[in-house]
Design an enzyme around this catalytic site. Structure first.
Site, short mmCIF file in Angstrom:
data_model
loop_
_atom_site.label_atom_id
_atom_site.label_comp_id
_atom_site.label_asym_id
_atom_site.label_seq_id
_atom_site.Cartn_x
_atom_site.Cartn_y
_atom_site.Cartn_z
N CYS A 368 0.90 -1.23 -0.05
CA CYS A 368 0.18 -0.28 -0.35
C CYS A 368 0.41 1.33 0.08
O CYS A 368 0.58 2.50 -0.51
CB CYS A 368 -1.41 0.05 1.56
SG CYS A 368 -0.49 -0.83 2.75
N ARG A 397 6.55 -11.25 6.08
CA ARG A 397 6.22 -11.03 6.63
C ARG A 397 6.68 -11.99 7.38
O ARG A 397 7.38 -12.37 7.61
CB ARG A 397 4.67 -10.87 7.13
CG ARG A 397 4.43 -10.01 6.33
CD ARG A 397 2.17 -9.82 5.76
NE ARG A 397 2.29 -8.94 5.33
CZ ARG A 397 0.79 -9.34 4.51
NH1 ARG A 397 0.09 -9.61 5.49
NH2 ARG A 397 0.57 -8.36 3.98
N GLN A 415 1.49 -10.84 -3.44
CA GLN A 415 0.06 -10.53 -3.00
C GLN A 415 -1.27 -9.58 -4.14
O GLN A 415 -0.38 -9.11 -4.64
CB GLN A 415 -0.24 -9.21 -1.79
CG GLN A 415 -1.62 -9.57 -0.86
CD GLN A 415 -1.09 -8.70 0.03
OE1 GLN A 415 -0.38 -7.81 0.19
NE2 GLN A 415 -2.04 -8.96 1.53
N ASP A 417 -2.48 -7.37 -4.74
CA ASP A 417 -2.39 -5.84 -4.03
C ASP A 417 -3.50 -5.48 -4.90
O ASP A 417 -2.92 -5.11 -6.16
CB ASP A 417 -1.50 -5.62 -3.47
CG ASP A 417 -2.12 -5.54 -2.32
OD1 ASP A 417 -2.71 -5.67 -1.16
OD2 ASP A 417 -1.14 -4.76 -1.30
N HIS A 419 -5.11 -0.89 -4.64
CA HIS A 419 -5.94 0.24 -3.98
C HIS A 419 -6.58 0.77 -4.77
O HIS A 419 -5.97 1.70 -5.66
CB HIS A 419 -4.26 0.73 -3.86
CG HIS A 419 -3.66 -0.14 -2.30
ND1 HIS A 419 -2.95 -1.19 -2.21
CD2 HIS A 419 -3.82 -0.50 -0.19
CE1 HIS A 419 -2.52 -1.55 -1.90
NE2 HIS A 419 -3.11 -1.29 -0.28
#
Length: 677
Positions: A368, A397, A415, A417, A419
């Site tokens: 992000c 992580r 991921q 991902d 946004h």
């Protein structure tokens, strides 16, 4: 004698003497209902502020046991609980999931009873119900043996046969503590100290000669624990601290019938057969290399093909839905993570900083902040919004040692991902579009059923969440409206939101009925404020956009692991790494097999030829063990007719088919992304 009013689920209202129990009410309705009931759910019709100082010891105890609770919320109680106020009453029967948790908790008490009768020197920890059964923690200097577990199982049957009633009793806190300390029950003393307050009356449950500190509720008697099995033994440190004594945790499970238990263990056997770690090795899809480190995935060629198909589909679908594809670095300055709040709220899940020439850097745990920097790189007008940025980005992580599990729990993963930066007026439509995208993902990859949860914040734990109360209300309301627009039933989970906003979690249901958390849609008002994001509105003024995080695979690794187990490695044709295996009967058929291979590859299929000097049946068996969708056998007849003899996975020999017809059938299945053959 005073009376109370009891409201029943069917709308009936009964006026009964105060002190009447749920079991007595059940018997007055139907003896069969009473026999099938396990526990009762009551909801007070008066608020806590309406009650007087003369509340019962039971109510006082329930308010403090295992943390603070809303005294006006629905709660489960024993069937033998005297009702002392106006309530809504529901009788929970054996077919209710809540009833199963109660019987499993009661089974934990039965286990503890058996252990103390066999090994009276044992000290007791706690024994909660779990999704799969129950466990009880014990402290005993001598380790339990497999023979001990067999003896415990046998003794539990005796405890059940005695059919002792579960009776709730109360004792002043100070007396309970003194008694536990005198008997060396250090764990029980800890629980009383932690979960009760000075002056409280503490709740205990007695069955026969066994008594345990417990809030309950329980089934009426030990005889209601009808099907129970001790499953395994594990170690656990007291309070999770390796400096503390090591406990012995005995696991078990319980059901209302032997049939249900047999079905449960059959599902476990099937789950073990589908274990993605076993199948991944068998099919040579991926590995975890000890020399490289735990939780880091090596994708082998066949697994890499499936990953490419997954990622290509996702990228194409993103572009079709108005997303722009971006790529961001794997490491970024520590200062960035301070601005985003991850340094404060999420640092325990991040790798430690690395010092480079100009600053400290950290591996990214999320994409992000990188997407935010791309948004912020140029001015934005309301006409530019929504801006949808998507990335299949690698993130890292720190998962604790022992928590990792194949592809499902890793330290480095990809991921999918995205946004979305939009105006407050656009947020609801964007969330709805994300939910629809998630539905498409699941259906495309063969998952017909899913369940939805809305994770909200815990207002009492304010320190764990960023943003104002007003923003949290706006965010939760927006997600609730989006789910309502889609007519999707959902369960609200308080306290499970991300630190920056509430989220919608879509949990798929696999072929074994297991739930998997993968897709998530999250509202974020926090990061736009932290990074001072702006857009120019219709009024010419600067405004702050709102932001949606969404990941639909969740991670490519985890989604792949679930796919392996869902299909047991027998992937549908469009996903299979090798779609067609060719088996020439003898060496003189190698040239024809090569010709067929080239023709099928030209049609877009993934093909492998077995030219080994092995018998035909051995070649067929090897392709079958690799779960290849189609095996084509070819000899003289096939070569003369420009045909192939087709063996279909799960169906066997399908006869001879012209090569062009076979290619056309396969292409149709691939184009449709069919889950069948």
């Amino acid at each position: 004698m005073s009376t109370i009013v009891v409201h029943l689920p069917d709308g009936a209202i009964r006026e009964v003497p105060a002190g009447t129990t749920p079991l007595e009410i059940a018997n007055s309705i139907s003896p069969r209902l009473a026999a099938a009931s396990v526990v009762a759910r009551i909801t007070p019709l008066t608020t806590a502020s309406d009650t007087t100082a003369g509340d019962t010891a039971e109510k006082d105890s329930d308010a403090v046991m295992y943390g603070t609770e809303d005294p006006n919320a629905p709660r489960l109680v024993d069937l033998s609980t005297p009702l002392t106020e106006d309530v809504k009453l529901a009788l929970i029967r054996e077919n209710d999931p809540e009833a199963l948790k109660v019987v499993r908790h009661s089974a934990a008490h039965v286990m503890a009873t058996a252990v103390l009768e066999l090994f009276p020197e044992t000290k007791l920890g706690h024994g909660p119900a779990t999704d799969q059964g129950f466990f009880y923690d014990f402290y005993r200097e001598k380790p339990f043996t497999p023979e001990d577990l067999e003896a415990i199982q046998k003794k539990m049957a005796e405890v059940i046969a005695r059919d002792d009633k579960f009776v709730r009793e109360y004792e002043p806190r100070e007396e309970a503590l003194a008694e536990f300390e005198r008997e060396g029950e250090f764990m029980k003393a800890h629980f009383v100290t932690k979960f009760t307050h000075p002056g409280d009356n503490v709740s205990f449950y007695r069955n026969g000669g066994f008594i345990d500190f417990c809030r309950g509720p329980h089934v009426p008697s030990t005889g209601r624990v009808k099907a129970v099995k001790v499953t395994n033994l594990a170690g656990a440190y007291w309070l999770g601290d390796e400096k503390n004594p090591q406990l012995q945790r005995i696991y078990g499970t319980a059901f209302f019938s032997q049939k249900e238990m047999d079905e449960h263990f059959a599902r476990l056997e099937e789950a073990a057969r589908r274990d993605h770690r076993v199948i991944g090795k068998q099919l040579d899809l991926f590995s975890i290399q000890e020399v490289a480190g735990a939780g880091l995935i090596f994708w082998h060629p066949k697994g890499g093909i499936i990953r490419k198909i997954m990622e290509d589909w996702m990228r194409e679908e993103c572009l079709r839905r108005g997303y722009s594809l971006v790529f961001t670095p794997h490491v970024m300055r520590r200062e960035l993570w301070k601005i985003s709040g991850h340094e404060g709220f999420y640092s325990g899940n991040m790798y430690t900083p690395m010092e480079l020439d100009d600053a400290e850097y950290r591996l990214k745990p999320m994409n992000c902040p990188g997407h935010i920097l791309i948004y912020k790189n140029s001015p934005k007008s309301y006409r530019d919004l929504p801006v949808r940025l998507a990335e299949l980005g690698n993130v890292y992580r720190y998962e604790r040692s022992g928590t990792m599990h194949g592809l499902l729990r890793v330290r480095g993963f990809t991921q999918d991902d995205a946004h979305i930066f939009c105006t407050p007026g656009q947020i609801e439509d964007e969330v709805v579009a994300c939910i629809e995208f998630a539905e498409t993902v699941l259906k495309t990859f063969g998952f017909a059923e899913f369940k939805v949860e809305l994770s909200t914040w815990d207002e009492k734990d304010r320190a764990h969440y960023a943003g104002s109360d007003e923003n949290w209300k706006l965010a939760v309301d927006s997600l609730e409206r989006a789910l309502s627009r889609k007519n999707i039933p959902y369960k609200t989970i308080p306290g499970e939101a991300a630190f920056y906003g509430p989220k919608i979690d879509v949990k798929l249901v696999d072929v074994l009925g297991r739930l998997w958390q993968l897709s998530t849609v999250q509202f974020d008002f926090n990061l736009p404020a932290r990074f001072e994001l702006e857009y120019v509105g219709e009024d010419g003024e600067r405004h702050q956009p709102v932001m949606v995080h969404r990941a639909l695979f969740g991670s490519v690794e985890r989604f792949f692991g679930v796919l392996i187990e869902h299909y047991a490695g027998a992937f549908p044709l469009w996903l299979a790494p090798v779609q067609v295996g060719l088996v020439p009967i003898s060496e003189r058929h190698h040239a024809y097999a090569q010709k067929v291979k080239e023709e099928l590859e030209a049609a877009g299929l993934r093909v492998e030829v077995d030219n080994r000097n092995e018998k035909m049946n051995a070649k067929i068996r090897d392709f079958a063990n690799q779960k290849t969708p189609y095996i084509l056998v070819m000899g003289d007849k096939e070569a003369e007719a420009h045909a192939v003899s087709v063996r279909t996975r799960g169906k066997g020999d399908q006869g001879s088919v012209p090569v062009t017809d076979f290619a056309a059938t396969c292409n149709k299945l691939v184009m449709e992304r069919s889950t069948g053959l």
